[in-house]
Design a protein around this motif. Structure first.
Motif, mmCIF file in Angstrom:
data_model
loop_
_atom_site.group_PDB
_atom_site.id
_atom_site.type_symbol
_atom_site.label_atom_id
_atom_site.label_comp_id
_atom_site.label_asym_id
_atom_site.label_seq_id
_atom_site.Cartn_x
_atom_site.Cartn_y
_atom_site.Cartn_z
ATOM 1 N N GLY A 98 0.761 -1.168 0.265
ATOM 2 C CA GLY A 98 0.095 0.023 0.022
ATOM 3 C C GLY A 98 0.908 1.151 -0.005
ATOM 4 N N ALA A 99 1.834 1.354 0.721
ATOM 5 C CA ALA A 99 2.721 2.548 0.864
ATOM 6 C C ALA A 99 3.483 2.826 -0.495
ATOM 7 N N ALA A 100 3.844 1.717 -1.071
ATOM 8 C CA ALA A 100 4.621 1.817 -2.359
ATOM 9 C C ALA A 100 3.768 2.235 -3.530
ATOM 10 N N ALA A 101 2.651 1.544 -3.530
ATOM 11 C CA ALA A 101 1.694 2.051 -4.549
ATOM 12 C C ALA A 101 1.212 3.486 -4.431
ATOM 13 N N GLY A 216 -5.191 1.071 -8.446
ATOM 14 C CA GLY A 216 -5.868 -0.236 -8.506
ATOM 15 C C GLY A 216 -4.687 -1.111 -9.067
ATOM 16 N N LEU A 217 -4.208 -0.800 -10.252
ATOM 17 C CA LEU A 217 -3.129 -1.536 -11.004
ATOM 18 C C LEU A 217 -1.913 -1.517 -10.302
ATOM 19 N N ARG A 218 -1.485 -0.286 -9.835
ATOM 20 C CA ARG A 218 -0.142 -0.467 -9.035
ATOM 21 C C ARG A 218 -0.038 -1.037 -7.780
ATOM 22 N N LEU A 219 -1.290 -1.037 -6.973
ATOM 23 C CA LEU A 219 -1.426 -2.092 -5.839
ATOM 24 C C LEU A 219 -1.363 -3.248 -5.955
ATOM 25 N N THR A 220 -1.973 -3.937 -7.338
ATOM 26 C CA THR A 220 -1.724 -5.435 -7.558
ATOM 27 C C THR A 220 -0.269 -5.566 -8.064
ATOM 28 N N TYR A 221 0.239 -4.586 -8.543
ATOM 29 C CA TYR A 221 1.832 -5.043 -8.841
ATOM 30 C C TYR A 221 2.687 -5.031 -7.717
ATOM 31 N N THR A 266 -2.301 -18.998 -1.065
ATOM 32 C CA THR A 266 -3.894 -18.781 -1.268
ATOM 33 C C THR A 266 -4.073 -17.633 -1.034
ATOM 34 N N ALA A 267 -3.735 -16.930 0.112
ATOM 35 C CA ALA A 267 -3.816 -15.451 0.407
ATOM 36 C C ALA A 267 -3.274 -14.450 -0.287
ATOM 37 N N ILE A 268 -2.265 -14.700 -0.891
ATOM 38 C CA ILE A 268 -1.667 -13.778 -2.043
ATOM 39 C C ILE A 268 -2.316 -13.798 -3.283
ATOM 40 N N ALA A 269 -2.807 -15.035 -3.696
ATOM 41 C CA ALA A 269 -3.684 -15.473 -4.825
ATOM 42 C C ALA A 269 -5.020 -14.721 -4.803
ATOM 43 N N VAL A 270 -5.635 -14.790 -3.571
ATOM 44 C CA VAL A 270 -7.116 -14.125 -3.558
ATOM 45 C C VAL A 270 -6.864 -12.647 -3.372
ATOM 46 N N LEU A 271 -6.009 -11.973 -2.689
ATOM 47 C CA LEU A 271 -5.869 -10.640 -2.753
ATOM 48 C C LEU A 271 -5.700 -10.229 -3.980
ATOM 49 N N THR A 272 -4.688 -10.903 -4.899
ATOM 50 C CA THR A 272 -4.312 -10.311 -6.193
ATOM 51 C C THR A 272 -5.767 -10.323 -7.016
ATOM 52 N N ILE A 273 -6.227 -11.251 -7.110
ATOM 53 C CA ILE A 273 -7.368 -11.447 -7.770
ATOM 54 C C ILE A 273 -8.488 -10.656 -7.581
ATOM 55 N N GLY A 274 -8.730 -10.409 -6.124
ATOM 56 C CA GLY A 274 -9.631 -9.435 -5.639
ATOM 57 C C GLY A 274 -9.394 -7.993 -6.369
ATOM 58 N N ALA A 275 -7.882 -7.619 -6.346
ATOM 59 C CA ALA A 275 -7.788 -6.378 -6.431
ATOM 60 C C ALA A 275 -7.885 -5.902 -7.929
ATOM 61 N N ASN A 276 -7.645 -7.122 -8.745
ATOM 62 C CA ASN A 276 -7.679 -7.009 -10.113
ATOM 63 C C ASN A 276 -9.144 -7.026 -10.512
ATOM 64 N N LEU A 277 -9.973 -7.431 -9.747
ATOM 65 C CA LEU A 277 -11.417 -7.407 -10.101
ATOM 66 C C LEU A 277 -11.737 -6.028 -9.925
ATOM 67 N N ILE A 278 -11.467 -5.587 -8.955
ATOM 68 C CA ILE A 278 -11.899 -4.152 -8.602
ATOM 69 C C ILE A 278 -11.332 -3.170 -9.582
ATOM 70 N N THR A 279 -10.055 -3.297 -9.750
ATOM 71 C CA THR A 279 -9.492 -2.228 -10.909
ATOM 72 C C THR A 279 -10.176 -2.489 -12.236
ATOM 73 N N ASP A 280 -10.408 -3.857 -12.591
ATOM 74 C CA ASP A 280 -11.235 -3.912 -13.976
ATOM 75 C C ASP A 280 -12.639 -3.237 -13.890
ATOM 76 N N GLY A 281 -13.353 -3.328 -12.748
ATOM 77 C CA GLY A 281 -14.601 -2.804 -12.533
ATOM 78 C C GLY A 281 -14.510 -1.300 -12.609
ATOM 79 N N LEU A 282 -13.357 -0.551 -12.083
ATOM 80 C CA LEU A 282 -13.447 0.797 -11.920
ATOM 81 C C LEU A 282 -12.709 1.357 -13.538
ATOM 82 N N SER A 283 -12.055 0.439 -14.359
ATOM 83 C CA SER A 283 -11.710 0.851 -15.632
ATOM 84 C C SER A 283 -12.994 0.769 -16.526
ATOM 85 N N ARG A 284 -13.590 -0.158 -16.313
ATOM 86 C CA ARG A 284 -15.059 -0.237 -17.147
ATOM 87 C C ARG A 284 -15.957 0.912 -16.882
ATOM 88 N N ALA A 285 -15.939 1.147 -15.617
ATOM 89 C CA ALA A 285 -16.818 2.511 -15.434
ATOM 90 C C ALA A 285 -16.451 3.896 -15.791
#
Length: 295
Positions: A98-101, A216-221, A266-285
């Motif tokens: 979060g701090a880096a992003a 959102g993208l930078r947080l995922t990365y 599993t936790a890292i994968a779920v967090l990454t997928i969740g952040a990606n889905l939120i970012t995708d929703g924001l980009s579509r909006a």
């Protein structure tokens, strides 16, 4: 003379306000799923240290031992409680990512707005520096700096933030160049408002849509890079509880003790997928893809 009913019938209907970015993004099912997944991992990371059964460095079993009373997922490579290490290891990942992003997006936004609005030699100079920074892959640059200076918390944040800066700056620069053509910016210039005020009050609020998508993208990365650095031994050092470090420490015992690796992965994968889905929703909006979305 027109009757009241005639006036009402002939009057133009008031323009319908377009929903805000977050409200539009929330209409997408993927955004809701992303929020649930992200919130679940964040909850584990934040609440975990308060409900962990042991301290992160306490020995409760033999190395890679399973089926231990009081240790639900057994012991890790040193005999420490896997569940406790997992519950303690998430907040470091979230804080560093979060701090880096946040720092990278904030710095990139400033550079992008200044370059896009000022133009001329300053724009060219900033963009050429951006091109140089973009030439270095994020992960390789981070590993290079860490190997020279050594793994330090502030350095992890700084290196990842600097790697985000040029990418954010390019996006915000293009958004700024579109905004400065609008009448409200030209009117502000005509009445003599200072340039810094125009950038802060007129331009910044009108580039928030691409800015949020970039965040959102930078947080995922950032999550991925921090986890990889921990796995490679260039992140937080033992005995600190960290998900990336847990994977590295326990990968040799996966056959006999899979939980020590499975839980953080599993936790890292779920967090990454969740952040990606939120970012995708924001980009579509942000680009107006809301047709067919349930109202």
């Amino acid at each position: 003379m027109s009757t009241p009913s005639t006036k009402t019938a002939g009057a133009a209907a008031p323009p319908r306000r377009r929903p805000g970015l977050f409200r539009t993004a929330w209409r997408f099912g993927r955004t809701k799923v992303g929020v649930v997944l992200t919130a679940l991992v964040v909850l584990v990371a934040v609440v975990g240290p308060f409900v962990a059964p042991y301290t992160p460095t306490e020995f409760v079993a033999k190395p890679f031992e399973t089926g231990v009373d009081g240790a639900l997922f057994g012991g890790d490579n040193r005999g420490r409680d896997v569940l406790t290490r997992f519950l303690w290891g998430g907040w470091t990942l979230l804080v560093l990512a979060g701090a880096a992003a946040g720092i990278g997006v904030a710095a990139g936004t400033v550079v992008g707005i200044v370059a896009g609005y000022q133009g001329g030699w300053l724009d060219n100079a900033l963009m050429r520096v951006n091109d140089v920074l973009l030439a270095f892959p994020q992960l390789i640059a981070a590993l290079l700096v860490m190997s020279i200076i050594g793994p330090k918390v502030w350095l992890i944040v700084a290196v990842i933030a600097v790697s985000h800066l040029p990418r954010v700056a390019r996006v915000i620069r293009e958004a700024t160049r579109k905004v400065i053509e609008q009448d409200y910016v030209k009117a502000s210039e005509a009445i003599g408002l200072p340039r810094w005020r125009i950038m802060a009050v007129e331009i910044l609020p009108n580039v928030t849509s691409p800015l949020l998508v970039e965040l959102g993208l930078r947080l995922t990365y950032s999550i991925g890079v921090v986890a990889v650095l921990g796995f490679l031994g260039m992140g937080l050092q033992p005995p600190t509880a960290d998900w990336g470090l847990m994977i590295n420490e326990n990968r040799q015992g996966m056959v006999v003790q899979p939980w020590a690796v499975a839980l953080p992965v599993t936790a890292i994968a779920v967090l990454t997928i969740g952040a990606n889905l939120i970012t995708d929703g924001l980009s579509r909006a942000a680009i107006g893809i809301d047709r067919g979305v349930e109202k």
